[in-house]
Write an enzyme that holds these catalytic residues in place. Structure first.
Site, PDB file in Angstrom:
ATOM      1  N   ARG A  37      49.941  46.731  22.941  1.00 48.05           N
ATOM      2  CA  ARG A  37      48.701  46.634  23.658  1.00 48.05           C
ATOM      3  C   ARG A  37      48.378  47.686  24.548  1.00 48.05           C
ATOM      4  O   ARG A  37      47.443  48.247  24.941  1.00 48.05           O
ATOM      5  CB  ARG A  37      48.517  45.321  24.311  1.00 48.05           C
ATOM      6  CG  ARG A  37      48.173  44.418  23.353  1.00 48.05           C
ATOM      7  CD  ARG A  37      48.243  42.923  24.121  1.00 48.05           C
ATOM      8  NE  ARG A  37      47.636  41.868  23.175  1.00 48.05           N
ATOM      9  CZ  ARG A  37      47.669  40.620  23.358  1.00 48.05           C
ATOM     10  NH1 ARG A  37      48.307  40.033  24.802  1.00 48.05           N
ATOM     11  NH2 ARG A  37      47.212  39.645  22.644  1.00 48.05           N
ATOM     12  N   LYS A  97      47.426  49.283  47.472  1.00 55.35           N
ATOM     13  CA  LYS A  97      46.577  48.169  48.103  1.00 55.35           C
ATOM     14  C   LYS A  97      47.304  47.955  49.439  1.00 55.35           C
ATOM     15  O   LYS A  97      48.332  47.375  49.258  1.00 55.35           O
ATOM     16  CB  LYS A  97      45.984  47.156  47.298  1.00 55.35           C
ATOM     17  CG  LYS A  97      45.505  47.592  45.884  1.00 55.35           C
ATOM     18  CD  LYS A  97      44.792  46.510  45.447  1.00 55.35           C
ATOM     19  CE  LYS A  97      44.492  47.016  43.880  1.00 55.35           C
ATOM     20  NZ  LYS A  97      45.700  46.736  42.954  1.00 55.35           N
ATOM     21  N   LEU A 125      39.788  42.339  30.919  1.00 54.07           N
ATOM     22  CA  LEU A 125      39.858  41.623  29.716  1.00 54.07           C
ATOM     23  C   LEU A 125      39.687  40.154  29.989  1.00 54.07           C
ATOM     24  O   LEU A 125      39.940  39.364  29.104  1.00 54.07           O
ATOM     25  CB  LEU A 125      40.937  41.844  28.910  1.00 54.07           C
ATOM     26  CG  LEU A 125      41.507  43.418  28.663  1.00 54.07           C
ATOM     27  CD1 LEU A 125      42.862  43.578  28.296  1.00 54.07           C
ATOM     28  CD2 LEU A 125      40.465  43.857  27.698  1.00 54.07           C
ATOM     29  N   ILE A 143      40.997  48.657  34.636  1.00 50.47           N
ATOM     30  CA  ILE A 143      42.556  49.016  34.574  1.00 50.47           C
ATOM     31  C   ILE A 143      43.254  47.589  34.006  1.00 50.47           C
ATOM     32  O   ILE A 143      43.848  46.680  34.744  1.00 50.47           O
ATOM     33  CB  ILE A 143      42.985  48.854  36.116  1.00 50.47           C
ATOM     34  CG1 ILE A 143      42.179  47.926  37.110  1.00 50.47           C
ATOM     35  CG2 ILE A 143      42.563  50.201  36.792  1.00 50.47           C
ATOM     36  CD1 ILE A 143      42.554  47.590  38.420  1.00 50.47           C
ATOM     37  N   ASN A 150      44.993  49.395  24.228  1.00 50.95           N
ATOM     38  CA  ASN A 150      43.997  49.453  25.313  1.00 50.95           C
ATOM     39  C   ASN A 150      43.511  50.977  25.877  1.00 50.95           C
ATOM     40  O   ASN A 150      42.579  50.974  26.537  1.00 50.95           O
ATOM     41  CB  ASN A 150      44.483  48.674  26.377  1.00 50.95           C
ATOM     42  CG  ASN A 150      44.579  47.143  26.254  1.00 50.95           C
ATOM     43  OD1 ASN A 150      44.038  46.633  25.164  1.00 50.95           O
ATOM     44  ND2 ASN A 150      45.365  46.396  27.132  1.00 50.95           N
ATOM     45  N   TYR A 179      52.156  43.317  44.572  1.00 50.60           N
ATOM     46  CA  TYR A 179      52.633  43.079  43.365  1.00 50.60           C
ATOM     47  C   TYR A 179      54.150  43.219  43.332  1.00 50.60           C
ATOM     48  O   TYR A 179      54.623  42.939  42.370  1.00 50.60           O
ATOM     49  CB  TYR A 179      51.965  44.169  42.332  1.00 50.60           C
ATOM     50  CG  TYR A 179      50.704  44.121  42.146  1.00 50.60           C
ATOM     51  CD1 TYR A 179      49.586  43.047  42.633  1.00 50.60           C
ATOM     52  CD2 TYR A 179      50.035  44.997  41.440  1.00 50.60           C
ATOM     53  CE1 TYR A 179      48.429  43.048  42.828  1.00 50.60           C
ATOM     54  CE2 TYR A 179      48.312  45.347  41.544  1.00 50.60           C
ATOM     55  CZ  TYR A 179      47.639  44.242  41.971  1.00 50.60           C
ATOM     56  OH  TYR A 179      46.521  44.150  41.719  1.00 50.60           O
TER      57      TYR A 179
HETATM   58  N1  LIG Z   1      42.492  43.902  43.522  1.00 52.81           N
HETATM   59  C1  LIG Z   1      42.836  42.486  42.912  1.00 52.81           C
HETATM   60  O1  LIG Z   1      42.542  41.642  43.925  1.00 52.81           O
HETATM   61  C2  LIG Z   1      43.286  42.375  41.624  1.00 52.81           C
HETATM   62  C3  LIG Z   1      43.297  41.108  41.310  1.00 52.81           C
HETATM   63  C4  LIG Z   1      43.642  41.005  39.721  1.00 52.81           C
HETATM   64  C5  LIG Z   1      44.261  42.090  39.131  1.00 52.81           C
HETATM   65  N2  LIG Z   1      43.920  43.368  39.658  1.00 52.81           N
HETATM   66  C6  LIG Z   1      44.519  44.335  38.902  1.00 52.81           C
HETATM   67  O2  LIG Z   1      43.825  44.520  37.807  1.00 52.81           O
HETATM   68  C7  LIG Z   1      44.805  44.592  36.857  1.00 52.81           C
HETATM   69  C8  LIG Z   1      44.064  43.662  35.598  1.00 52.81           C
HETATM   70  O3  LIG Z   1      43.910  42.417  35.670  1.00 52.81           O
HETATM   71  P1  LIG Z   1      44.793  41.251  35.106  1.00 52.81           P
HETATM   72  O4  LIG Z   1      45.988  41.574  34.902  1.00 52.81           O
HETATM   73  O5  LIG Z   1      44.293  40.194  35.916  1.00 52.81           O
HETATM   74  O6  LIG Z   1      43.950  40.844  33.622  1.00 52.81           O
HETATM   75  P2  LIG Z   1      43.547  41.796  32.332  1.00 52.81           P
HETATM   76  O7  LIG Z   1      43.930  42.925  32.340  1.00 52.81           O
HETATM   77  O8  LIG Z   1      42.001  41.145  32.230  1.00 52.81           O
HETATM   78  O9  LIG Z   1      44.246  40.642  31.370  1.00 52.81           O
HETATM   79  C9  LIG Z   1      45.522  40.943  31.111  1.00 52.81           C
HETATM   80  C10 LIG Z   1      46.021  39.520  30.153  1.00 52.81           C
HETATM   81  O10 LIG Z   1      45.341  40.171  28.793  1.00 52.81           O
HETATM   82  C11 LIG Z   1      46.345  40.089  27.735  1.00 52.81           C
HETATM   83  N3  LIG Z   1      45.954  41.515  27.214  1.00 52.81           N
HETATM   84  C12 LIG Z   1      46.157  42.589  27.355  1.00 52.81           C
HETATM   85  N4  LIG Z   1      45.546  43.394  26.553  1.00 52.81           N
HETATM   86  C13 LIG Z   1      44.969  42.699  25.663  1.00 52.81           C
HETATM   87  C14 LIG Z   1      44.487  42.965  24.464  1.00 52.81           C
HETATM   88  N5  LIG Z   1      44.110  44.080  24.052  1.00 52.81           N
HETATM   89  N6  LIG Z   1      43.976  41.879  23.680  1.00 52.81           N
HETATM   90  C15 LIG Z   1      44.017  40.717  24.157  1.00 52.81           C
HETATM   91  N7  LIG Z   1      44.691  40.219  25.191  1.00 52.81           N
HETATM   92  C16 LIG Z   1      45.078  41.429  26.030  1.00 52.81           C
HETATM   93  C17 LIG Z   1      47.595  40.304  28.768  1.00 52.81           C
HETATM   94  O11 LIG Z   1      48.557  39.760  27.828  1.00 52.81           O
HETATM   95  P3  LIG Z   1      50.206  40.452  27.608  1.00 52.81           P
HETATM   96  O12 LIG Z   1      50.515  40.832  28.585  1.00 52.81           O
HETATM   97  O13 LIG Z   1      50.821  39.189  26.873  1.00 52.81           O
HETATM   98  O14 LIG Z   1      49.890  41.398  26.480  1.00 52.81           O
HETATM   99  C18 LIG Z   1      47.472  39.407  29.863  1.00 52.81           C
HETATM  100  O15 LIG Z   1      47.587  38.027  29.607  1.00 52.81           O
HETATM  101  C19 LIG Z   1      45.912  44.101  37.071  1.00 52.81           C
HETATM  102  O16 LIG Z   1      47.130  44.134  36.477  1.00 52.81           O
HETATM  103  C20 LIG Z   1      46.004  44.678  38.454  1.00 52.81           C
HETATM  104  O17 LIG Z   1      46.406  46.010  38.621  1.00 52.81           O
HETATM  105  C21 LIG Z   1      43.581  43.454  41.070  1.00 52.81           C
END
Ligand SMILES: NC(=O)c1ccc[n+]([C@@H]2O[C@H](COP(=O)([O-])OP(=O)(O)OC[C@H]3O[C@@H](n4cnc5c(N)ncnc54)[C@H](OP(=O)(O)O)[C@@H]3O)[C@@H](O)[C@H]2O)c1
Length: 279
Positions: A236, A76, A190, A228, A240, A51
């Protein structure tokens, strides 16, 4: 707002069931958001070498004034550093960037066929034995590879961090992992924001005075899964975290489970040597 975040016991650690994700928070943007998250009450921060924000996350933790042992910090190891020696050195570099002497959880970011998993698991265990990580785990491991990792590891595999949200069933993996004492951490909890438009989640939320995102996070935590979520939006960060003062009924939980669909997976970078669990 209640600040009592439930914790999931796994191996010899307690993992706060709600954490703050930091993927795509680059170029300095992670620091103010992680500082805000810690001020709001999050005590679990998820980062990764890949990241490119470990320094910012570490700076936020240092600036927060919160005692190190009150924060559950995960990072990681990227797949390029899975060989014996490389893994230990890369873990040391992560700690250096984070400005801490240990992380709480160190994960293998994705499964990889070479080097042999036995070599990588031994190196990961050595990092734990040296006290550089309180617990070790994996990410994106289907149940067959997870079982191999569990068999090859002296220390418990504390979590398997995988994509999980209402549109992707992980029933098979969750059952297998939890039966073997490994917790599940949901990434993209999400569905990268897609839940916000969902009529079923909107309707459930209206009954509780909550948003679709809050309903989704509650649905995960109520299953004993760790979530997470990530956001770049300060409002947010608060939204959250505000998921601890209501409960979904059995029928509401079932309605969210029913949203899963075969094409629900969003992020697929699995090496072709492996295949995902079905169902
Ligand atoms: N291990 C892995 O391979 C892996 C892969 C992917 C992710 N991850 C981890 O998981 C975390 C979360 O996953 P992610 O970032 O892919 O997706 P997520 O948390 O499902 O979604 C993030 C998106 O949702 C929006 N959002 C956030 N809160 C919201 C709410 N209450 N209502 C509506 N929309 C909302 C955000 O927009 P805004 O930012 O514009 O508010 C952003 O576009 C990552 O940050 C990372 O730490 C790990």
């Amino acid at each position: 707002m209640s600040k009592l975040v439930p914790a999931v016991r796994s191996g010899d650690v307690l993992i706060p069931a709600l954490g703050f994700g930091t993927w795509q928070l680059e170029n300095g943007s992670a620091q103010p958001l992680v500082e805000q998250a810690l001020a709001v009450g999050y005590r679990h921060i998820d980062t990764a070498q890949a990241y490119r924000n470990e320094r910012d996350v570490g700076a936020a933790i240092a600036a927060s004034g919160i005692k190190r042992d009150e924060i559950f910090l995960t990072t990681k190891v990227w797949v390029d550093f899975f060989a014996d020696g490389d893994l230990q050195r890369s873990a040391e570099k992560s700690l250096d960037r984070l400005g801490v002497d240990h992380v709480d959880l160190l994960l293998l970011h994705w499964p990889k066929p070479t080097p042999a998993l036995a070599e990588t698991m031994a190196a990961l265990n050595e990092v734990k034995d040296r006290g550089l990580a309180r617990a070790i785990g994996v990410s994106n491991f289907p149940s067959a590879v997870l079982a191999q990792a569990q068999a090859l590891s002296k220390a418990p595999i504390a979590t398997d961090q995988v994509e999980y949200h209402p549109y992707l069933s992980q029933k098979t993996l969750i059952a297998a992992a939890q039966a073997a004492g490994t917790s599940i951490t949901a990434w993209s909890p999400l569905a990268q924001g897609k839940v916000a438009e969902d009529p079923v989640l909107i309707a459930i939320g209206q009954a509780h005075g909550k948003t679709p995102g809050q309903v989704t996070l509650r649905w995960l935590i109520q299953q004993g899964v760790i979530a997470i979520p990530r956001t770049k939006t300060p409002a947010r960060v608060v939204e959250n975290f505000d998921v601890l003062d209501f409960e979904l009924s059995h029928d509401e939980m079932a309605s969210v489970f029913a949203l899963a669909r075969p094409d629900g997976r969003i992020g697929d970078w699995l090496d072709k040597a492996y295949s995902w669990d079905v169902g």
